[in-house]
Design a protein around this motif. Structure first.
Motif, PDB file in Angstrom:
ATOM      1  N   SER A  29     -28.034  -4.863  38.897  1.00  9.56           N
ATOM      2  CA  SER A  29     -26.868  -5.435  39.414  1.00  9.56           C
ATOM      3  C   SER A  29     -25.163  -4.560  39.322  1.00  9.56           C
ATOM      4  O   SER A  29     -24.269  -4.440  39.823  1.00  9.56           O
ATOM      5  N   ASP A  30     -26.515  -3.462  38.164  1.00  7.27           N
ATOM      6  CA  ASP A  30     -24.663  -1.867  37.677  1.00  7.27           C
ATOM      7  C   ASP A  30     -25.643  -0.754  39.269  1.00  7.27           C
ATOM      8  O   ASP A  30     -24.744   0.027  38.876  1.00  7.27           O
TER       9      ASP A  30
ATOM     10  N   ILE B 116     -32.169  -4.044  16.017  1.00 11.40           N
ATOM     11  CA  ILE B 116     -31.226  -3.198  14.825  1.00 11.40           C
ATOM     12  C   ILE B 116     -30.407  -4.456  14.450  1.00 11.40           C
ATOM     13  O   ILE B 116     -29.610  -5.295  13.640  1.00 11.40           O
ATOM     14  N   ALA B 117     -30.281  -5.370  15.460  1.00  7.62           N
ATOM     15  CA  ALA B 117     -29.029  -6.399  14.883  1.00  7.62           C
ATOM     16  C   ALA B 117     -30.043  -7.874  14.778  1.00  7.62           C
ATOM     17  O   ALA B 117     -28.695  -8.565  13.922  1.00  7.62           O
TER      18      ALA B 117
ATOM     19  N   LEU C 180     -32.268  -9.727  15.271  1.00  8.82           N
ATOM     20  CA  LEU C 180     -32.398 -10.723  16.754  1.00  8.82           C
ATOM     21  C   LEU C 180     -33.858 -10.909  16.097  1.00  8.82           C
ATOM     22  O   LEU C 180     -34.724  -9.527  15.624  1.00  8.82           O
TER      23      LEU C 180
ATOM     24  N   LEU D  92     -32.706  -6.525  35.457  1.00  5.03           N
ATOM     25  CA  LEU D  92     -31.342  -7.226  36.892  1.00  5.03           C
ATOM     26  C   LEU D  92     -30.272  -6.931  35.923  1.00  5.03           C
ATOM     27  O   LEU D  92     -29.485  -6.407  37.048  1.00  5.03           O
ATOM     28  N   ASN D  93     -30.566  -5.914  34.887  1.00  6.82           N
ATOM     29  CA  ASN D  93     -28.778  -5.762  34.487  1.00  6.82           C
ATOM     30  C   ASN D  93     -29.068  -4.107  35.857  1.00  6.82           C
ATOM     31  O   ASN D  93     -27.395  -3.524  36.105  1.00  6.82           O
TER      32      ASN D  93
ATOM     33  N   ASP E 208     -32.018  -2.571  20.116  1.00  9.43           N
ATOM     34  CA  ASP E 208     -31.143  -2.868  19.923  1.00  9.43           C
ATOM     35  C   ASP E 208     -30.855  -4.372  19.123  1.00  9.43           C
ATOM     36  O   ASP E 208     -30.179  -4.600  18.388  1.00  9.43           O
ATOM     37  N   ASP E 209     -31.333  -4.850  19.945  1.00 13.97           N
ATOM     38  CA  ASP E 209     -32.085  -6.610  19.386  1.00 13.97           C
ATOM     39  C   ASP E 209     -32.857  -6.240  17.816  1.00 13.97           C
ATOM     40  O   ASP E 209     -32.564  -7.108  16.815  1.00 13.97           O
TER      41      ASP E 209
ATOM     42  N   SER F 264     -40.287 -31.066  16.270  1.00 15.06           N
ATOM     43  CA  SER F 264     -38.912 -31.294  17.057  1.00 15.06           C
ATOM     44  C   SER F 264     -39.963 -31.735  18.667  1.00 15.06           C
ATOM     45  O   SER F 264     -40.791 -31.312  19.147  1.00 15.06           O
TER      46      SER F 264
ATOM     47  N   LYS G 253     -34.666  -8.652  31.770  1.00 20.01           N
ATOM     48  CA  LYS G 253     -32.941  -8.478  31.791  1.00 20.01           C
ATOM     49  C   LYS G 253     -33.089  -6.792  31.649  1.00 20.01           C
ATOM     50  O   LYS G 253     -31.318  -5.810  32.543  1.00 20.01           O
TER      51      LYS G 253
END
Lengths: 466, 466
Positions: free
Chosen positions: B432-433, B462-463, B465, B428-429, B459-460, B187, B425
């Motif tokens: 923000s919260d 398990i999903a 990702l 930042l979250n 979480d990533d 690429s 992440k």
């Protein structure tokens, strides 16, 4: 502004090119199509290409656009779900959707292509030439250079604009790449797996040897076999397997004995249906599985890539043809707004469309892993069970990633991907953490899945992802 | 098994090729290097290339490997942080790390390359030829085809193995791509932005016109200017700007008046330091910014791509040279284990290394957006403030993404990317919260960031990702 007497040259009369030719003819353009292969209505040229394909809602938008729904329906065999075969030959049917009216179809590539060619040729403003292979395109001059594959004569054709629907090995895309006249982003990615087509022949009475209305899958973790039904009672079978990894691979399946041994061990029930296995295996080619992305698709208002030439994808979401037909629908919509100005049309079309074709390319890779591996894992099976229940109970309120991609043709692939992936992540994590289980009250599950999905999308957005 | 009398041909005597030549010479191989440019120790050939580069801990591993730390140190100018310049010329210094001993360096490409060439040539088993351009490589026969750029004579060289360190436009990579003898994933992705080099000249007394020990950034959302110091008191300045989007872009900056207008409006304090702006702007080329990935890097035990030829990246993480030097370190480690078997060495090297060079390519794109845009946003500034405090307070326990990539050379780029992105992440979250704020107890923040980062990674995983 609008001059319908413009000459449009289309390179490639496959599924995308013939649908495009038909649609542009309906809009009144002068359309000339050059196809490198012989006329498939007169010769059998299926070798090496998928004989049947999955046809679903996005593809059907294109068929509706040209008014051919009634003629396409008889070519379709509905497949309501995946029929999974384990090593003992035990099967389980997993529906594609909890909504009864949502299913995909098996359709003959050749039959559909022939229909589109016939319909296009009914228009006086369409001419289709076969056995003319495009070697290169001069995108500055809007001319294409062809060779006649029968007599080897060479010629150059001029047009007002050229649209290349000449597939994954596109001559126009190659000209973009090799000429280096502008910054052309390009990628070709090969999987470590290749594929080979095999077949389950019909019963002597013409019946189907296994369940007709399903896409059959033999998932084995690192490899798999699938089968799609044909109208004549046969199934087209495809083996997806690594070239060189694992105990059995394409590089070491070199004798009839080892091929039989492999199928006996991994796919005994399929082997029983395929007395012709060895013959098919050694007669049919092994082909690679590639993804192509590129940008820009167009050069000024002169030339445009469409269909596989712009975005070749692996077959695991059954969306290759559907994406190409949706290209024609999207292109047609841009024509409605900007007809008469090719540069704006091409620019707008790519701007609208590319994010979605990038997404389906990535989704198709996801599904490679899902089909060969995940479908056999407990947590994915529990997720699937929950999603079927959600779709059945709340048909208006819930759609799985598969449904978003396949049956929600009003949203783009990219939105389907983002929502679908977040939903999958939400369910898998809540299952893993014991927050939900398949036995819970279904309404409670819906609320939890929706809340968690929204939170995941929001978190990604704040972190600047997507 | 081991035959040190083997002949290794290296294509390209840039930073990677000359370090590799030196290292292989130290190991006892017969090394011949062919470089298409003239000898940079005798000619000034910097035009069109970055004059200085960021040199940091990963690059230093390569320099340590060949024992040149003491000779490289005098070429370095420490940059302790980013000095951000706003539109009013107001500046703020943002350190790269909360740990005082962590900083990056500005180094002259030419000076470092000359040192490596000198050191390589001290070995009798190294020969370096200049003005010899590689046109193609026959990777089946392990031969390379060259043209002498001075007298246009052509010749073919044979070797036991060929390693191409010939940069983003690699001749070997092109041969892999064009020959189509195996499945080559490839690429090239271009940014919509290009770059142009400018300069801030030294004071008359040789002093620096602005703060010496920083990487200066003028972030403006869609474009930016940066400046790195040189030993002679000058700064090499780079403008990153879209080719064709926005009010000002490379396509419309066509007259001295509009260039001055653009700088007056956007970079008034930089303009004051650059009376030579217009001359530089119209004399220096505008160059594109591309990322190249590919695989496989090697063909059997015959040929191998290394450095930019295998993984060209955009410059925004200051890791291009560092990644290439780390290539040499990784390659050397594989040699320790498998010396004598080139195919295994090349296979193992790619297997170990590619995931990391893919990661730094993606990180460099991330940082493009961070440098031109995020550094000017309130939430990112608050995150940065928190991270500086965490690094200062808990130097052993916390490292920002930037530190993981730049100063934690014992972990790979991929691990740095996964951990760093999850950490970003999380912060930042939580900002923000309202879960954390810069005024909270710093120990509480550390615990929350660690817990949340771990949850995100889990979480990533398990999903499915990553």
């Amino acid at each position: 502004m609008l001059n319908k007497q413009q000459n449009i040259l289309i390179i490639g009369a496959g599924l995308c090119g013939s649908l495009l030719a038909l649609r542009l003819a309906q809009r009144g353009y002068n359309v000339t199509v050059y196809e490198m292969r012989p006329d498939l209505r007169k010769t059998d040229i299926s070798a090496g290409r998928s004989i049947n394909l999955a046809f679903s809602d996005r593809g059907n938008k294109g068929i509706k656009l040209v008014g051919l729904e009634d003629k396409v329906r008889p070519l379709c065999i509905p497949m309501n779900g995946r029929m999974l075969h384990d090593r003992d030959g035990k099967t389980v049917l997993s529906n594609y959707s909890g909504r009864a009216h949502e299913y995909i179809n098996s359709i003959s590539r050749g039959g559909l292509n022939a229909l589109l060619l016939d319909e296009a040729e009914k228009h006086n403003n369409v001419t289709i030439h076969f056995n003319k292979k495009c070697k290169s395109v001069n995108f500055e001059k809007t001319t294409a250079y062809f060779i006649d594959t029968l007599d080897s004569t060479e010629f150059i054709e001029d047009a007002d604009c050229i649209i290349a629907t000449d597939g994954a090995g596109s001559a126009l895309r190659q000209s973009y790449f090799l000429e280096r006249k502008f910054l052309f982003s390009f990628s070709q990615e090969w999987l470590t797996h290749g594929y080979k087509e095999l077949s389950i022949l019909p019963e002597k009475n013409g019946g189907y040897k296994t369940y007709k209305n399903a896409l059959h899958i033999w998932p084995r973790g690192d490899f798999m076999v699938i089968a799609l039904p044909n109208l004549d009672g046969s199934f087209t079978v495809t083996l997806f397997l690594s070239y060189d990894e694992g105990e059995y691979n394409f590089n070491n399946l070199t004798t009839p004995e080892i091929v039989i041994e492999f199928f006996q061990k991994e796919f005994p029930d399929a082997l029983e249906l395929m007395p012709n296995l060895v013959e098919d295996f050694f007669e049919n080619p092994t082909a690679p599985l590639g993804t192509v992305k590129c940008s820009p698709w167009h050069y000024k208002g002169n030339t445009l890539l469409m269909g596989d030439s712009a975005h070749a994808i692996v077959p695991f979401y059954g969306q290759g043809m559907n994406a190409s037909f949706e290209d024609v629908v999207e292109f047609d919509a841009v024509l409605d707004t900007h007809e008469g100005d090719w540069e704006t049309i091409f620019t707008e079309y790519e701007k609208r469309r590319k994010k979605d074709t990038d997404a389906i390319a990535d989704l198709a890779i996801d599904n490679f892993h899902e089909m060969k591996d995940h479908v056999g894992q407990a947590i994915f099976q529990e997720k699937r069970k929950i999603e079927m229940a959600l779709e059945k109970e709340f048909p208006e309120d819930y759609a799985s990633k598969y449904s978003l991609v396949t049956f929600n043709e009003h949203i783009g692939y990219r939105e389907a991907m983002l929502r679908g992936r977040a939903q999958d992540k939400a369910i898998l994590n809540m299952l893993s953490d014991g927050v939900i289980s398949a036995d819970d009250n279904i309404k409670d599950i819906l609320v939890k899945v929706k809340t968690e999905t929204k939170a995941i999308l929001e978190d990604d957005k704040i972190a600047g992802l997507h």
